[in-house]
Design a protein around this motif. Structure first.
Motif, PDB file in Angstrom:
ATOM      1  N   LYS A 191     -33.228  32.257 -23.578  1.00  0.00           N
ATOM      2  CA  LYS A 191     -33.642  33.647 -23.069  1.00  0.00           C
ATOM      3  C   LYS A 191     -34.852  34.065 -23.454  1.00  0.00           C
ATOM      4  O   LYS A 191     -35.043  35.065 -22.598  1.00  0.00           O
ATOM      5  CB  LYS A 191     -32.333  34.470 -23.815  1.00  0.00           C
ATOM      6  N   ASP A 192     -35.500  33.588 -24.045  1.00  0.00           N
ATOM      7  CA  ASP A 192     -37.218  34.135 -24.247  1.00  0.00           C
ATOM      8  C   ASP A 192     -37.847  33.539 -23.186  1.00  0.00           C
ATOM      9  O   ASP A 192     -38.779  34.280 -22.560  1.00  0.00           O
ATOM     10  CB  ASP A 192     -37.498  33.709 -25.612  1.00  0.00           C
ATOM     11  N   LYS A 193     -37.836  32.113 -22.981  1.00  0.00           N
ATOM     12  CA  LYS A 193     -38.660  31.495 -22.191  1.00  0.00           C
ATOM     13  C   LYS A 193     -38.086  31.327 -20.498  1.00  0.00           C
ATOM     14  O   LYS A 193     -38.659  31.305 -19.574  1.00  0.00           O
ATOM     15  CB  LYS A 193     -38.971  30.200 -22.463  1.00  0.00           C
ATOM     16  N   GLY A 194     -36.649  31.644 -20.314  1.00  0.00           N
ATOM     17  CA  GLY A 194     -35.723  31.520 -19.359  1.00  0.00           C
ATOM     18  C   GLY A 194     -35.530  30.084 -19.008  1.00  0.00           C
ATOM     19  O   GLY A 194     -36.209  28.988 -19.317  1.00  0.00           O
ATOM     20  N   GLY A 195     -34.453  29.690 -18.274  1.00  0.00           N
ATOM     21  CA  GLY A 195     -33.971  28.482 -17.976  1.00  0.00           C
ATOM     22  C   GLY A 195     -33.683  27.784 -19.191  1.00  0.00           C
ATOM     23  O   GLY A 195     -32.972  27.975 -20.153  1.00  0.00           O
ATOM     24  N   ARG A 196     -32.983  26.364 -18.848  1.00  0.00           N
ATOM     25  CA  ARG A 196     -32.430  25.582 -19.692  1.00  0.00           C
ATOM     26  C   ARG A 196     -33.353  25.331 -20.986  1.00  0.00           C
ATOM     27  O   ARG A 196     -34.446  25.007 -20.776  1.00  0.00           O
ATOM     28  CB  ARG A 196     -32.288  24.180 -19.043  1.00  0.00           C
ATOM     29  N   ARG A 197     -32.790  25.043 -22.167  1.00  0.00           N
ATOM     30  CA  ARG A 197     -33.553  24.313 -23.292  1.00  0.00           C
ATOM     31  C   ARG A 197     -33.897  23.050 -23.042  1.00  0.00           C
ATOM     32  O   ARG A 197     -32.901  22.410 -22.582  1.00  0.00           O
ATOM     33  CB  ARG A 197     -32.615  24.735 -24.419  1.00  0.00           C
ATOM     34  N   PRO A 198     -34.660  22.343 -23.750  1.00  0.00           N
ATOM     35  CA  PRO A 198     -35.026  21.077 -23.260  1.00  0.00           C
ATOM     36  C   PRO A 198     -33.781  20.340 -23.824  1.00  0.00           C
ATOM     37  O   PRO A 198     -33.137  20.472 -24.837  1.00  0.00           O
ATOM     38  CB  PRO A 198     -36.156  20.837 -24.240  1.00  0.00           C
TER      39      PRO A 198
END
Length: 337
Positions: A257-264
């Motif tokens: 939620k901080d960076k957006g998108g899927r986590r690695p």
């Protein structure tokens, strides 16, 4: 829209043919749903012809992204094959429109035909679509059950669903941009294919997530024997609700939620024979692992329509039983057992 909201959907994609985009937009906003569609103020080639209308529309906080032309690699009338001359909108023309719309401050989203992405003879043209410098989010549509195709296929030396392979290829060609995966929930053509079972739906959904999908999109139309905007059978409605509840439980694991998108994530592909490297599992299993503060979270899927056992020493798994198309998740071997 209210029915889909109640099923757990948070975004509506593209205005139905012949629909009024103002009425459509107002209803989506009334239901608290985000929107992905073509913006106001553009012509049928997605060129801005009314700058004021365009700029006002993209300020709408419910407009999550701008949708470009759907399935541009479809054949134009009289086209003989999927070539740069015979497709409806060649990659270069998509780029012209995308470049102009990219200044609007919203991500650009485009959907491609999954069967074209997974066709080894079309890799050049499909990769040209995917590596556009202006398009932010990519989607692919594969409906294997309703189309009468196999639910899994061997491609690029491993086995997966059509969605899994399409996501992997688009990720590679696009440099890792966010991917959205269509799931068919109807037998849209009475003369082809059959109804999707809940287990088959579940397989395609979790395979998409394992391969890195940022979002799942449902294709609910029926074209024959009679037209319907939403012909989703009740057993799949129940399955969709269950899937959304399961995704909600692990949303902080899946999404950043901080960076957006899927986590690695690390993908473990399904290979026939011995799986001798850290990025593969023996068929019929595929999986991914996601690093979190609690350790590695694992999602494991049985791709086969029959029971199977998985032994994978790095994760402490020994003869773990899976039912047909079953997905298991957890941090520890005990949870996955």
């Amino acid at each position: 829209m209210a029915e889909w909201r109640d099923r757990g959907v948070n975004t509506i994609f593209t205005v139905n043919g012949g629909g009024n985009y103002i009425t459509w937009t107002n209803e989506a906003m009334k239901q608290g749903l985000y929107i992905v569609r073509a913006p106001a103020g553009v012509d049928d080639k997605y060129r801005v012809i009314d700058r004021a209308a365009f700029e006002q529309d993209v300020r709408n906080p419910f407009l999550l992204a701008i949708a470009l032309v759907d399935e541009p690699s479809n054949l134009k009338p009289g086209g003989a094959g999927i070539t740069y001359y015979d497709v409806m909108v060649p990659p270069a023309e998509v780029d012209v429109a995308a470049q102009e719309l990219s200044g609007g401050g919203k991500p650009l989203w485009i959907n491609h035909i999954g069967a074209h992405i997974n066709n080894v003879y079309l890799e050049k043209i499909m990769s040209d679509y995917a590596d556009s410098p202006y398009i932010d989010w990519l989607a692919q549509d594969s409906y294997p059950v309703a189309s009468g195709w196999d639910l899994v296929l061997d491609l690029d030396d491993y086995t997966s669903t059509p969605q899994g392979h399409s996501i992997d290829r688009l990720l590679r060609w696009s440099g890792g941009r966010p991917q959205f995966s269509f799931l068919g929930v109807t037998k849209y053509n009475a003369d082809v294919g059959r109804d999707t079972t809940p287990e088959e739906f579940r397989l395609q959904a979790w395979s998409s997530i394992i391969h890195g999908a940022t979002g799942l999109i449902y294709f609910s139309f029926m074209f024959s024997p009679q037209f319907s905007y939403d012909a989703t059978p009740e057993n799949l409605v129940a399955e969709i609700k269950m899937l959304h509840a399961q995704i909600d439980e692990i949303e902080p694991i899946l999404m950043d939620k901080d960076k957006g998108g899927r986590r690695p994530w690390v993908l473990l592909k399904s290979v026939h024979g011995e799986a001798n490297d850290p990025t593969s599992l023996p068929y019929p299993f595929e999986a991914c692992s996601i690093k979190t503060d609690r350790g590695e979270y694992k999602i494991i899927l049985n791709l086969a329509n029959e029971p199977a056992e998985l032994t994978y020493e790095p994760w402490g798994l020994a003869k773990v039983s899976f039912s047909p198309y079953q997905c298991k998740r957890g941090y520890s071997a005990k949870e996955i057992m």
